[in-house]
Design a protein around this motif. Structure first.
Motif, PDB file in Angstrom:
ATOM      1  N   UNK A  58       3.391  11.661 -11.555  1.00 13.70           N
ATOM      2  CA  UNK A  58       4.099  11.792 -12.833  1.00 13.70           C
ATOM      3  C   UNK A  58       3.165  11.557 -14.008  1.00 13.70           C
ATOM      4  N   UNK A  59       3.429  12.267 -15.094  1.00 15.24           N
ATOM      5  CA  UNK A  59       2.806  11.999 -16.386  1.00 15.24           C
ATOM      6  C   UNK A  59       3.908  12.071 -17.439  1.00 15.24           C
ATOM      7  N   UNK A  60       3.806  11.315 -18.509  1.00 17.08           N
ATOM      8  CA  UNK A  60       4.867  11.349 -19.532  1.00 17.08           C
ATOM      9  C   UNK A  60       4.863  12.670 -20.297  1.00 17.08           C
ATOM     10  N   UNK A  61       6.053  13.197 -20.542  1.00 17.24           N
ATOM     11  CA  UNK A  61       6.210  14.439 -21.307  1.00 17.24           C
ATOM     12  C   UNK A  61       7.603  14.420 -21.924  1.00 17.24           C
ATOM     13  N   UNK A  62       7.705  14.760 -23.204  1.00 14.53           N
ATOM     14  CA  UNK A  62       9.009  14.757 -23.864  1.00 14.53           C
ATOM     15  C   UNK A  62       9.233  16.024 -24.686  1.00 14.53           C
ATOM     16  N   UNK A  63       8.455  17.063 -24.392  1.00 13.37           N
ATOM     17  CA  UNK A  63       8.579  18.316 -25.134  1.00 13.37           C
ATOM     18  C   UNK A  63       8.567  19.481 -24.157  1.00 13.37           C
ATOM     19  N   UNK A  64       8.995  20.668 -24.643  1.00 10.01           N
ATOM     20  CA  UNK A  64       9.027  21.830 -23.762  1.00 10.01           C
ATOM     21  C   UNK A  64       7.754  22.673 -23.850  1.00 10.01           C
ATOM     22  N   UNK A  69      -4.194  16.805 -16.324  1.00  4.62           N
ATOM     23  CA  UNK A  69      -3.955  15.400 -15.990  1.00  4.62           C
ATOM     24  C   UNK A  69      -2.966  15.283 -14.837  1.00  4.62           C
ATOM     25  N   UNK A  70      -1.892  16.071 -14.897  1.00  6.57           N
ATOM     26  CA  UNK A  70      -0.899  16.028 -13.824  1.00  6.57           C
ATOM     27  C   UNK A  70      -1.497  16.522 -12.513  1.00  6.57           C
ATOM     28  N   UNK A  71      -2.288  17.585 -12.568  1.00  7.83           N
ATOM     29  CA  UNK A  71      -2.908  18.118 -11.354  1.00  7.83           C
ATOM     30  C   UNK A  71      -3.820  17.080 -10.709  1.00  7.83           C
ATOM     31  N   UNK A  72      -4.600  16.405 -11.516  1.00  7.93           N
ATOM     32  CA  UNK A  72      -5.495  15.377 -10.967  1.00  7.93           C
ATOM     33  C   UNK A  72      -4.699  14.201 -10.416  1.00  7.93           C
ATOM     34  N   UNK A  73      -3.606  13.836 -11.093  1.00  7.05           N
ATOM     35  CA  UNK A  73      -2.765  12.758 -10.582  1.00  7.05           C
ATOM     36  C   UNK A  73      -2.147  13.130  -9.235  1.00  7.05           C
ATOM     37  N   UNK A  74      -1.899  14.411  -9.027  1.00  4.99           N
ATOM     38  CA  UNK A  74      -1.284  14.871  -7.789  1.00  4.99           C
ATOM     39  C   UNK A  74      -2.248  14.814  -6.609  1.00  4.99           C
ATOM     40  N   UNK A  75      -3.535  15.045  -6.851  1.00  4.44           N
ATOM     41  CA  UNK A  75      -4.476  15.168  -5.738  1.00  4.44           C
ATOM     42  C   UNK A  75      -5.500  14.059  -5.627  1.00  4.44           C
ATOM     43  N   UNK A  76      -5.866  13.448  -6.747  1.00  5.21           N
ATOM     44  CA  UNK A  76      -7.022  12.548  -6.732  1.00  5.21           C
ATOM     45  C   UNK A  76      -6.889  11.412  -5.727  1.00  5.21           C
ATOM     46  N   UNK A  77      -5.693  10.879  -5.542  1.00  7.73           N
ATOM     47  CA  UNK A  77      -5.523   9.723  -4.685  1.00  7.73           C
ATOM     48  C   UNK A  77      -5.257  10.037  -3.228  1.00  7.73           C
ATOM     49  N   UNK A  78      -5.236  11.328  -2.864  1.00  6.45           N
ATOM     50  CA  UNK A  78      -4.902  11.711  -1.494  1.00  6.45           C
ATOM     51  C   UNK A  78      -6.152  11.990  -0.668  1.00  6.45           C
ATOM     52  N   UNK A  79      -6.132  11.525   0.574  1.00  2.85           N
ATOM     53  CA  UNK A  79      -7.189  11.821   1.542  1.00  2.85           C
ATOM     54  C   UNK A  79      -6.784  13.088   2.282  1.00  2.85           C
ATOM     55  N   UNK A  80      -7.408  14.197   1.909  1.00  3.97           N
ATOM     56  CA  UNK A  80      -7.058  15.496   2.475  1.00  3.97           C
ATOM     57  C   UNK A  80      -8.082  15.889   3.534  1.00  3.97           C
ATOM     58  N   UNK A  81      -7.623  16.616   4.532  1.00  2.85           N
ATOM     59  CA  UNK A  81      -8.507  17.095   5.604  1.00  2.85           C
ATOM     60  C   UNK A  81      -9.157  18.393   5.148  1.00  2.85           C
ATOM     61  N   UNK A  82     -10.160  18.267   4.277  1.00  3.84           N
ATOM     62  CA  UNK A  82     -10.768  19.442   3.656  1.00  3.84           C
ATOM     63  C   UNK A  82     -11.903  19.993   4.504  1.00  3.84           C
ATOM     64  N   UNK A  83     -12.008  21.307   4.607  1.00  4.63           N
ATOM     65  CA  UNK A  83     -13.066  21.913   5.420  1.00  4.63           C
ATOM     66  C   UNK A  83     -14.428  21.835   4.730  1.00  4.63           C
TER      67      UNK A  83
END
Length: 381
Positions: A15-21, A30-44
């Motif tokens: 999540x990231x704060x947002x109050x507008x359309x 920022x949201x994309x990095x928050x979604x992936x940065x903390x995950x340990x993915x099995x990347x090739x």
């Protein structure tokens, strides 16, 4: 940084704060990095990582009809931080193509610059080769032609946005897979050769589900496509661009609403259930998810799915999830003769698609028409 090992059946919420359309590109990154940065993915260690966007019609990014280019760029940045060279990342979709006369181009929608600046490759799938992939136990299709950009990649990331659709009701990860199909099979939203043999009268009679036979077949086609995709050998991940969502038809008719979340999961059904629920729509009443559940492709009960807050690593309880959910649902609407109608009634049940054709057939068969409330809908940014 402590990385969280990803579980195939868990849904992760950023999540990231947002109050507008409308939001600046950096907020999407920022949201994309928050979604992936903390995950340990099995990347090739080699091969391509494909980001399959929703870029069906190349509207300007802030209209929220396509996956935002800066969300995709943020994902590229996150993968790069995990050791994947941007030169190995391809961003693409099978879509309607460029239409400069309508200002629908890869440049005008923001993809050309954002993807190039991130160092990745923009790859429209339309003119690439396809490979036939078997559908084990397919109901409508026993095989699908899937672009080799997808079948031959080393890691597949499905990147839809959170929006409504006149036929699909919510268009998240499963429906977004339509763009990996070659033509003419890709056009699942229209009657196809395999449907036409039944005749229009049969297609628009209501089936046992309460939806038209055409609509039932569409949902089975989506399930067939999910089965084909799951049979591919590479790891898969869904990452939903849910910073700002959209109600309406999926195209011009509708409004944008701040949501401020991304849903992440290797399980497409579970990702769609959580995304649909957070949009304020009941997944158990959403037609394509009902069919997915009937075909045992995943649970569609929100209470059955573990949702983990990426900011804390904790499983979210019902109250925590409710706090993120929209109180007023993003409502899908569909066109009819005198305007538009909502795809869900006040009691939460779904109204059949193409209600005019359904009711025309019902009257012809001596049956009462399905009642709907009709209203005008306006296009909004």
């Amino acid at each position: 940084m402590n990385y969280m090992k990803i579980d195939n059946d868990v849904v992760y919420l950023a999540r990231v704060p947002i109050d507008a359309d409308v939001a600046p590109g950096e907020r999407y990154r920022e949201l994309a990095r928050a979604a992936l940065d903390g995950l340990d993915l099995d990347l090739p260690d080699s091969g391509t990582v494909v980001l399959k966007a929703n870029a069906t019609v190349l509207f300007p990014a802030d209209n929220r009809i396509i996956t935002h280019p800066d969300f995709l760029a943020g994902l590229v940045e996150s993968f790069a931080a995990k050791g994947v060279a941007p030169s190995r990342i391809e961003v693409g979709d099978g879509q309607s193509g460029e239409h400069p006369e309508d200002n629908h181009t890869w440049k005008s929608c923001g993809y050309a610059d954002a993807i190039a600046d991130a160092g990745a490759t923009l790859l429209p799938f339309n003119k690439t080769a396809v490979r036939d992939i078997e559908v084990d136990g397919g109901v409508i299709y026993d095989r699908y032609p899937i672009y080799t950009a997808v079948t031959d990649c080393a890691y597949l990331v499905n990147v839809p946005l959170a929006k409504c659709h006149n036929l699909g009701c919510t268009t998240l990860s499963i429906k977004n897979l339509m763009g990996i199909l070659g033509r003419p099979e890709r056009h699942l939203c229209s009657p196809q050769t395999c449907d036409e043999a039944l005749g229009e009268e049969a297609l628009f009679r209501l089936g046992d589900s309460g939806y038209s036979v055409f609509e039932e077949r569409f949902y089975h086609k989506l399930c067939d496509l999910l089965i084909a995709t799951r049979s591919l050998p590479m790891p898969r991940l869904t990452v939903v661009d849910g910073l700002i969502g959209r109600d309406g038809t999926a195209f011009k008719e509708g409004r944008n609403w701040p949501l401020g979340w991304s849903v992440v999961s290797p399980n497409e059904v579970h990702a769609d259930v959580v995304g649909t629920w957070l949009m304020g729509v009941d997944p158990e009443a959403t037609p394509y998810l009902q069919f997915a559940a009937e075909r045992r492709l995943g649970s569609i009960r929100i209470g059955d799915i573990d949702v983990v807050d990426l900011s804390t690593g904790d499983r979210m309880n019902a109250a925590a999830l409710q706090a993120v959910r929209r109180s007023e649902p993003l409502m899908p609407i569909s066109r009819c003769a005198d305007g538009y109608y909502s795809r869900f009634r006040a009691d939460g049940s779904a109204v059949p698609w193409r209600i005019d054709q359904v009711n025309k057939q019902r009257i012809k068969d001596g049956l009462e028409p399905v009642p709907v409330e009709v209203f005008e809908a306006q296009a909004a940014g």
